[in-house]
Design a protein around this motif. Sequence first.
Motif, PDB file in Angstrom:
ATOM      1  N   ALA E  84      29.738  31.683  49.156  1.00  0.00           N
ATOM      2  CA  ALA E  84      29.736  33.158  49.183  1.00  0.00           C
ATOM      3  C   ALA E  84      30.594  33.684  48.043  1.00  0.00           C
ATOM      4  CB  ALA E  84      30.271  33.660  50.519  1.00  0.00           C
ATOM      5  N   PRO E  85      30.272  34.826  47.502  1.00  0.00           N
ATOM      6  CA  PRO E  85      31.073  35.405  46.414  1.00  0.00           C
ATOM      7  C   PRO E  85      32.201  36.279  46.967  1.00  0.00           C
ATOM      8  CG  PRO E  85      29.099  36.714  46.713  1.00  0.00           C
ATOM      9  CD  PRO E  85      29.072  35.643  47.782  1.00  0.00           C
ATOM     10  N   ILE E  86      33.316  36.261  46.266  1.00  0.00           N
ATOM     11  CA  ILE E  86      34.443  37.099  46.683  1.00  0.00           C
ATOM     12  C   ILE E  86      34.644  38.233  45.677  1.00  0.00           C
ATOM     13  CG2 ILE E  86      36.924  37.186  47.092  1.00  0.00           C
ATOM     14  CD1 ILE E  86      35.882  35.559  49.223  1.00  0.00           C
ATOM     15  N   VAL E  87      34.850  37.824  44.434  1.00  0.00           N
ATOM     16  CA  VAL E  87      35.144  38.838  43.423  1.00  0.00           C
ATOM     17  C   VAL E  87      34.319  38.562  42.175  1.00  0.00           C
ATOM     18  CG1 VAL E  87      36.907  39.475  41.743  1.00  0.00           C
ATOM     19  CG2 VAL E  87      37.434  39.603  44.176  1.00  0.00           C
ATOM     20  N   ARG E  88      33.705  39.610  41.630  1.00  0.00           N
ATOM     21  CA  ARG E  88      32.903  39.442  40.429  1.00  0.00           C
ATOM     22  C   ARG E  88      33.526  40.231  39.308  1.00  0.00           C
ATOM     23  NH1 ARG E  88      26.847  37.981  41.121  1.00  0.00           N
ATOM     24  NH2 ARG E  88      27.227  38.163  38.890  1.00  0.00           N
ATOM     25  N   GLN E  89      34.615  39.702  38.877  1.00  0.00           N
ATOM     26  CA  GLN E  89      35.297  40.294  37.733  1.00  0.00           C
ATOM     27  C   GLN E  89      36.387  39.300  37.382  1.00  0.00           C
ATOM     28  OE1 GLN E  89      34.826  42.432  35.090  1.00  0.00           O
ATOM     29  NE2 GLN E  89      34.216  43.822  36.731  1.00  0.00           N
ATOM     30  N   LEU E  90      36.547  38.982  36.104  1.00  0.00           N
ATOM     31  CA  LEU E  90      37.652  38.122  35.722  1.00  0.00           C
ATOM     32  C   LEU E  90      38.890  39.008  35.796  1.00  0.00           C
ATOM     33  CD1 LEU E  90      38.470  35.368  34.854  1.00  0.00           C
ATOM     34  CD2 LEU E  90      38.078  35.997  32.509  1.00  0.00           C
ATOM     35  N   THR E  91      39.602  38.906  36.906  1.00  0.00           N
ATOM     36  CA  THR E  91      40.643  39.908  37.166  1.00  0.00           C
ATOM     37  C   THR E  91      41.900  39.750  36.328  1.00  0.00           C
ATOM     38  OG1 THR E  91      41.363  38.529  38.988  1.00  0.00           O
ATOM     39  CG2 THR E  91      39.926  40.370  39.529  1.00  0.00           C
ATOM     40  N   SER E  92      42.023  38.614  35.661  1.00  0.00           N
ATOM     41  CA  SER E  92      43.248  38.370  34.910  1.00  0.00           C
ATOM     42  C   SER E  92      43.338  39.299  33.706  1.00  0.00           C
ATOM     43  CB  SER E  92      43.260  36.927  34.447  1.00  0.00           C
ATOM     44  OG  SER E  92      44.495  36.378  34.704  1.00  0.00           O
ATOM     45  N   SER E  93      44.379  40.117  33.692  1.00  0.00           N
ATOM     46  CA  SER E  93      44.529  41.092  32.628  1.00  0.00           C
ATOM     47  C   SER E  93      45.823  40.841  31.885  1.00  0.00           C
ATOM     48  CB  SER E  93      44.524  42.494  33.216  1.00  0.00           C
ATOM     49  OG  SER E  93      43.329  42.676  33.944  1.00  0.00           O
ATOM     50  N   ILE E  94      45.973  41.489  30.744  1.00  0.00           N
ATOM     51  CA  ILE E  94      47.150  41.219  29.925  1.00  0.00           C
ATOM     52  C   ILE E  94      48.060  42.431  29.898  1.00  0.00           C
ATOM     53  CG2 ILE E  94      47.963  40.709  27.589  1.00  0.00           C
ATOM     54  CD1 ILE E  94      45.436  39.038  27.222  1.00  0.00           C
ATOM     55  N   VAL E  95      49.341  42.166  30.236  1.00  0.00           N
ATOM     56  CA  VAL E  95      50.332  43.225  30.176  1.00  0.00           C
ATOM     57  C   VAL E  95      51.380  42.807  29.158  1.00  0.00           C
ATOM     58  CG1 VAL E  95      51.613  42.243  32.114  1.00  0.00           C
ATOM     59  CG2 VAL E  95      51.912  44.638  31.547  1.00  0.00           C
ATOM     60  N   LEU E 203      36.675  44.371  29.085  1.00  0.00           N
ATOM     61  CA  LEU E 203      36.001  43.502  28.116  1.00  0.00           C
ATOM     62  C   LEU E 203      34.530  43.370  28.527  1.00  0.00           C
ATOM     63  CD1 LEU E 203      37.685  42.288  25.858  1.00  0.00           C
ATOM     64  CD2 LEU E 203      37.474  40.075  26.982  1.00  0.00           C
ATOM     65  N   PRO E 204      33.650  44.051  27.827  1.00  0.00           N
ATOM     66  CA  PRO E 204      32.252  44.140  28.292  1.00  0.00           C
ATOM     67  C   PRO E 204      31.608  42.775  28.512  1.00  0.00           C
ATOM     68  CG  PRO E 204      32.630  45.556  26.387  1.00  0.00           C
ATOM     69  CD  PRO E 204      33.871  44.761  26.570  1.00  0.00           C
ATOM     70  N   ALA E 205      31.922  41.832  27.641  1.00  0.00           N
ATOM     71  CA  ALA E 205      31.246  40.536  27.747  1.00  0.00           C
ATOM     72  C   ALA E 205      31.563  39.830  29.046  1.00  0.00           C
ATOM     73  CB  ALA E 205      31.641  39.653  26.558  1.00  0.00           C
ATOM     74  N   LEU E 206      32.734  40.121  29.617  1.00  0.00           N
ATOM     75  CA  LEU E 206      33.121  39.432  30.849  1.00  0.00           C
ATOM     76  C   LEU E 206      32.954  40.307  32.074  1.00  0.00           C
ATOM     77  CD1 LEU E 206      36.241  37.316  29.902  1.00  0.00           C
ATOM     78  CD2 LEU E 206      33.913  36.550  30.375  1.00  0.00           C
ATOM     79  N   ASP E 207      32.443  41.501  31.852  1.00  0.00           N
ATOM     80  CA  ASP E 207      32.246  42.413  32.986  1.00  0.00           C
ATOM     81  C   ASP E 207      31.257  41.766  33.939  1.00  0.00           C
ATOM     82  OD1 ASP E 207      32.614  44.591  34.505  1.00  0.00           O
ATOM     83  OD2 ASP E 207      31.322  45.919  33.323  1.00  0.00           O
ATOM     84  N   GLY E 208      31.672  41.698  35.200  1.00  0.00           N
ATOM     85  CA  GLY E 208      30.755  41.128  36.189  1.00  0.00           C
ATOM     86  C   GLY E 208      30.818  39.619  36.300  1.00  0.00           C
ATOM     87  N   TYR E 209      31.776  38.993  35.625  1.00  0.00           N
ATOM     88  CA  TYR E 209      31.925  37.541  35.704  1.00  0.00           C
ATOM     89  C   TYR E 209      32.244  37.110  37.133  1.00  0.00           C
ATOM     90  CZ  TYR E 209      34.044  32.954  34.876  1.00  0.00           C
ATOM     91  OH  TYR E 209      34.360  31.626  34.917  1.00  0.00           O
ATOM     92  N   PHE E 210      31.516  36.111  37.604  1.00  0.00           N
ATOM     93  CA  PHE E 210      31.687  35.638  38.974  1.00  0.00           C
ATOM     94  C   PHE E 210      32.921  34.735  39.034  1.00  0.00           C
ATOM     95  CE2 PHE E 210      29.430  33.167  42.664  1.00  0.00           C
ATOM     96  CZ  PHE E 210      30.478  33.507  43.502  1.00  0.00           C
ATOM     97  N   TYR E 211      34.051  35.336  39.353  1.00  0.00           N
ATOM     98  CA  TYR E 211      35.331  34.650  39.215  1.00  0.00           C
ATOM     99  C   TYR E 211      35.703  33.853  40.472  1.00  0.00           C
ATOM    100  CZ  TYR E 211      40.335  34.227  37.956  1.00  0.00           C
ATOM    101  OH  TYR E 211      41.586  33.792  37.647  1.00  0.00           O
ATOM    102  N   ILE E 212      35.693  34.521  41.599  1.00  0.00           N
ATOM    103  CA  ILE E 212      36.210  33.894  42.823  1.00  0.00           C
ATOM    104  C   ILE E 212      35.119  33.803  43.888  1.00  0.00           C
ATOM    105  CG2 ILE E 212      37.922  34.073  44.682  1.00  0.00           C
ATOM    106  CD1 ILE E 212      39.258  33.621  42.046  1.00  0.00           C
ATOM    107  N   GLY E 213      35.018  32.591  44.458  1.00  0.00           N
ATOM    108  CA  GLY E 213      34.038  32.397  45.514  1.00  0.00           C
ATOM    109  C   GLY E 213      34.656  31.751  46.732  1.00  0.00           C
ATOM    110  N   MET E 214      33.852  31.674  47.777  1.00  0.00           N
ATOM    111  CA  MET E 214      34.266  31.003  49.001  1.00  0.00           C
ATOM    112  C   MET E 214      33.641  29.630  48.984  1.00  0.00           C
ATOM    113  SD  MET E 214      33.994  33.017  52.588  1.00  0.00           S
ATOM    114  CE  MET E 214      35.416  33.967  53.069  1.00  0.00           C
TER     115      MET E 214
END
Lengths: 267, 267, 255, 255, 327
Positions: E84-95, E203-214
């Motif tokens: 199952a999918p959890i999050v569809r975004q590469l959530t790691s951001s840079i501060v 970052l448009p290229a990674l928008d929607g990246y299937f990052y985290i699943g179950m």
Amino acid sequence: MTRVDDPVTDLIVFENASKTFVTPNGPVEASRDINLTVERGEFITLVGPSGCGKSTLLNMIAGIFPPSGGKVLYDGNPVEGYNGHVGYMTQNDHLLTWRTVAANIAVPLEIAGLSRGERRDRVAELADLVGLTKFVDSYPSQLSGGMRKRCALARLLAYSPETLLLDEPFAALDAQLRLRMQMELRSIVHSLGKTVLFVTHDLDEAVALADRCAIFTRGPGTIRTVLDIPLERERDLMRLRHDPRYVELTATLWDEMAPDIAEEEAV
Amino acid sequence: MTRVDDPVTDLIVFENASKTFVTPNGPVEASRDINLTVERGEFITLVGPSGCGKSTLLNMIAGIFPPSGGKVLYDGNPVEGYNGHVGYMTQNDHLLTWRTVAANIAVPLEIAGLSRGERRDRVAELADLVGLTKFVDSYPSQLSGGMRKRCALARLLAYSPETLLLDEPFAALDAQLRLRMQMELRSIVHSLGKTVLFVTHDLDEAVALADRCAIFTRGPGTIRTVLDIPLERERDLMRLRHDPRYVELTATLWDEMAPDIAEEEAV
Amino acid sequence: MKLILIRLVILVAVILAWEFASGALIAEFFISKPSKVADVLGRWISNGDLFYHAAITAFEAFLGFLLGAAVGIAVGLLLGRAKRLAEVLDPFIMAFYSLPKLALAPLFILWFGIGLEMKIVLTATICFFLVFLNTYTGVRSVSREMIAILKLMGAKEGHVVTKVVIPSAITWVFAGLRISVPYALIGAVVGELMASNRGLGFLLSSAAGDFNTAGVFAALVAIVALAALLNYGVSVAARIAMPWERTTEKREFSI
Amino acid sequence: MKLILIRLVILVAVILAWEFASGALIAEFFISKPSKVADVLGRWISNGDLFYHAAITAFEAFLGFLLGAAVGIAVGLLLGRAKRLAEVLDPFIMAFYSLPKLALAPLFILWFGIGLEMKIVLTATICFFLVFLNTYTGVRSVSREMIAILKLMGAKEGHVVTKVVIPSAITWVFAGLRISVPYALIGAVVGELMASNRGLGFLLSSAAGDFNTAGVFAALVAIVALAALLNYGVSVAARIAMPWERTTEKREFSI
Amino acid sequence: APTAAQDQKVVMSHSTKSFAFLTYFAANTMGYFDDLGLEIEEVRTGSGSKALAAMVSGDADVYLGSTATAFKSREQGVPIKIFAPIVRQLTSSIVVTRDWAEEHGVTKDSPLEEKLAALKGARIAISGPGSGADQAARYVIAEAGFDPDRDVELVAMGNNAATYMSAMQAGQIDGFSTSPPHIHIAEQEVDGVILINMAAGELPALDGYFYIGMMARDGWLEDNPDTAARLAAALKMAMDAVHDPERNAEVGQAVYDGYYSDMDRDLFQRVWEDQTMSVPTTLDMDDQTMRDVIAFYNRFSDQQIDENLISETVTDEATTAATALLE
Ligand SMILES: Nc1ncnc2c1ncn2[C@@H]1O[C@H](COP(=O)(O)OP(=O)(O)OP(=O)(O)O)[C@@H](O)[C@H]1O
Ligand SMILES: Nc1ncnc2c1ncn2[C@@H]1O[C@H](COP(=O)(O)OP(=O)(O)OP(=O)(O)O)[C@@H](O)[C@H]1O
Ligand SMILES: O=C([O-])O
Ligand SMILES: [Mg+2]
Ligand SMILES: [Mg+2]
């Protein structure tokens, strides 16, 4: 030394036994060509200069180390490993510092598997024998030098090995106590038929107690002479001083042991 | 005991000094009401039954512990903390097991700040004096009992304290060596004017060496008598046996010390 | 009594200094004020959290400690008496000892799960080495003379071990135990940091994750308190196991 | 010689068993085959990675060890001789000892940065406690009689320490050092796990992050090898510092 | 909603309390698992590999983690599946620190190109090499036309975000790459500047990246198809709730109460608003998404994952059943 016919009476036999310690600074020759035969039930005293190998000889009987040359036989067999037939009161008292006097005396009794009650009785008896009854709960570090020695003696007497090896057991005792202990020892040894090897520097003691007295040469020591002590087995140590044979024997021993002094005195 | 007038000659003074050890099993009274005055340059021997408090007395002079009652004065002042004026050869040899014989003898020399060369010379001299020249590189565990004692003696003689406390220093030595050591000791002490307290169980030795001999009662010991030994300060120990005064003094001492034995003998 | 007083004075001084330093010298974000830490502790005590989590951590630490110490003492005695075997095994033991347990976390979890077992095993492993190494050194330094004396009395290996080896080496064993106590707590907490949803390590990591510095320090205080408790237990055990030592310190000595 | 042979045989047996177990009994994902580990090591050796990273970790571990050991010995001697002071400080020392260093990572970084210093300080802290506690116990168990004997000879505190205390306690000191060696490596690696982009800890965590199990094991092998090296150094130092011990083991004994 | 006869216990392991698991947090705090007869026990391990180990060991049933992990594991013989999918975004951001941002003349609102260009030479903390944060950072750097190994210093600092803040405070790093809310907390607590907010799809290229699943073990999935379906169903319920404008605030409050009550409420609200878009709208896990995951992973890894693994590593049985269940 010729072999004696009856192997049963020859309890301990040294045949050209030597001991050389290997040390990082080279070999140290402690004993050289020891020849000695001890019969079962004999009381042998060993006298000789400091460092001549008396303790080394006892060590070999006890099986602390084998001779580096020659043979040491016990009851006909070479001594291999710790000799379970002997009890050894070493020159250092080697008491267990973490045990009280009573608990120290009890060690061999525990090993022998005596019950708690039996141990308690025997310990009380032995503590009394050596005059430590008041100090049974003291630790060795709380004892005087002579008291430590007496504790070690009581521990030795606690079990009944065939042979007793005693390395200067009474050196730290006053004259009176020493005499008492000497009498106790002889009576125990005599009644139980034990064999004894007894190291001492006190020539009077060496004569008073012994059936024979082995005299060592200066180290690397060998046995120079074995002096027969033709006194009765049952002797009254207290009156020995008045026995002319005793006086003569001590004089002989003195001459043997300290020729220089004897010479000077003769002047 | 009355105070002596000249405080300079009264080096050591015990005034009703007692010592009771506090132990978890209750108090142990080691010395009771000791009164003794030792003059500078005196040679005092101490004799008494095992456990009567002889070592305890030396300990108090050395400042190992203060008396629990009474006073112990050294040179007019109460002993407080380690007494730097005394050298102490204890009943146990207390050698540093991790140092060779030579290095053990060198300890007080290092403390005194001698140069390496001076130390080497002095150590060689002392090792020769006690007959350990061949064993300077041995560790204590490689020595015989008597050799360890001699090493401790050499260490004591290495520095030159005002007062020497010697606790059975020669008990582990053979008669000949003992005589030699006795002579050496008396000659050193005499030539350097040292004060000596010397514990021994050998009554002959106690007389032979002493200016006075303090006799202890059975423990908790006090000093029963102080026997004057009116022999010359310069005496020939080797020939002493033939001196009738010496023979009489030893007999007196023997009677004092072992009345039971003396009685029996008198029968 | 006086001793406790001096310690108290020092403690109070440290806490006061800390109270003033926090915020003034260093941001509270990194080191929170003792008063706030006390608040958090008070809250955890009143809602029972502290007791619940501390009990779990204490259980893990205690069991792990017992297990590690028991095996460490046993193996230390065994190898201390069997010199050849010890020499053969030495490099392997040291190799295992040198492994950073943290890096092995996934393996620990894989084999022992994420429950109490894992934390107990981790704690036991850490304590084992510390107790083992000290016990071993202690056994190796038992006087050969004493052993010989006993053997001459007819002592079997069992007698030698119980009557000479253990009493001689016991100071070493207890030194090993004392060294292990804090590591027992650290082991349990690190185990909880690895994976858990209870215990002081969990409290610590949740507080850390929430940037709740006062919570982090409160958890640390609880850990230290537990360690002090366990340490006290070991001291009591030492006093019971070494009656002669207790009196030695107090005993007057003579030479 | 024979000893080394036996060890080699065991080592080979272990490696073979491991080779067969991996994949068969347990997924390679968790325990990788020795052959693959060797591959990785070979690669790291040929491209110089291993030497580069190992040198950094070794440097951190070595310096941290030296620092921690030196301070541990010094404080152990000091407190061992100053009983009152030791009693006063004891609870504070044990409290600091009980803190899980991992939880203090933010503070370590805040104070010592993320460079070599931080790893050296972390390693030193860990080693300090282990060396200190053993040294302290050793100093406390020095014979009072022996000290009295020396004092009677006019010894000042310095003489007592150098001539009696240190030689008597040195077995304890070296036991502490031997216990610390693996922790020195562990400390450096944990420090690198806290923050770094070089060192064996970094290699380890990169491999772990990549789920490159062979890499993880290769890094562990390198860590163990370094520990063995440092351990050997300590053994050599022990032999030099305790000449009498070396001969004691070999020396014939008499009673 | 459908309910089960009795509660089924599910042990759920994951690494840290980050927004990367937002969908799950929402489902849990909204009580959807309970509603479906599931009793959740949650275990946090600090890192993905430990959470995975917990699941493989059998102590945990389900692992929430990066999808790349599943492929990597299966390749090395560990039979687990994404169900199952959890999050569809590469959530790691840079501060980054404000000082650094000012020095390099960029702000939060500078054009992406400028922000990327400024990164050259920066020291950026990541949790660990190979982690999602690491890959995200590398991707960004590569996008900027630099070499991630040379032009930027990536420092591995573990999963304790407090450590990052310390290092920033001490001037040891210029910034870090991690998931919300830590980037936002840094913004608030240590005056950081969120340079690239990938979690928000910057970052448009990674928008929607299937990052985290179950994920779960094959065996567990075979034995518990129904539980898996219910888990997926609960996630879907959460997705729906999050994306329902009416209920979005309610879900946010639930997540706040359940997971972030120590956080400043306003700050949380900002993060929440920023991040809800990372929650998927459907349970779909199509092949193309999976190929993107593999491609992304392969780009920065020594080891390469084969696309053939997709079919055995991803199963839509649970999601299909969930859809049926919900109808
Ligand atoms: N373990 C050992 N290692 C090396 N040499 C030793 C060892 N034990 C004894 N020796 C040496 O052996 C010789 C004889 O020692 P031994 O102890 O037998 O003498 P002893 O006759 O008992 O002397 P004492 O009357 O002084 O006790 C001495 O030179 C001594 O140095
Ligand atoms: N540290 C101590 N703690 C408790 N009691 C002690 C201590 N030292 C000595 N004693 C006790 O003090 C008494 C006197 O001991 P001391 O050593 O002075 O005797 P001694 O006259 O030297 O005997 P010996 O001739 O046997 O050496 C003994 O009863 C002993 O048990
Ligand atoms: O092992 C430690 O975490 O110190
Ligand atoms: Mg001898
Ligand atoms: Mg005495």
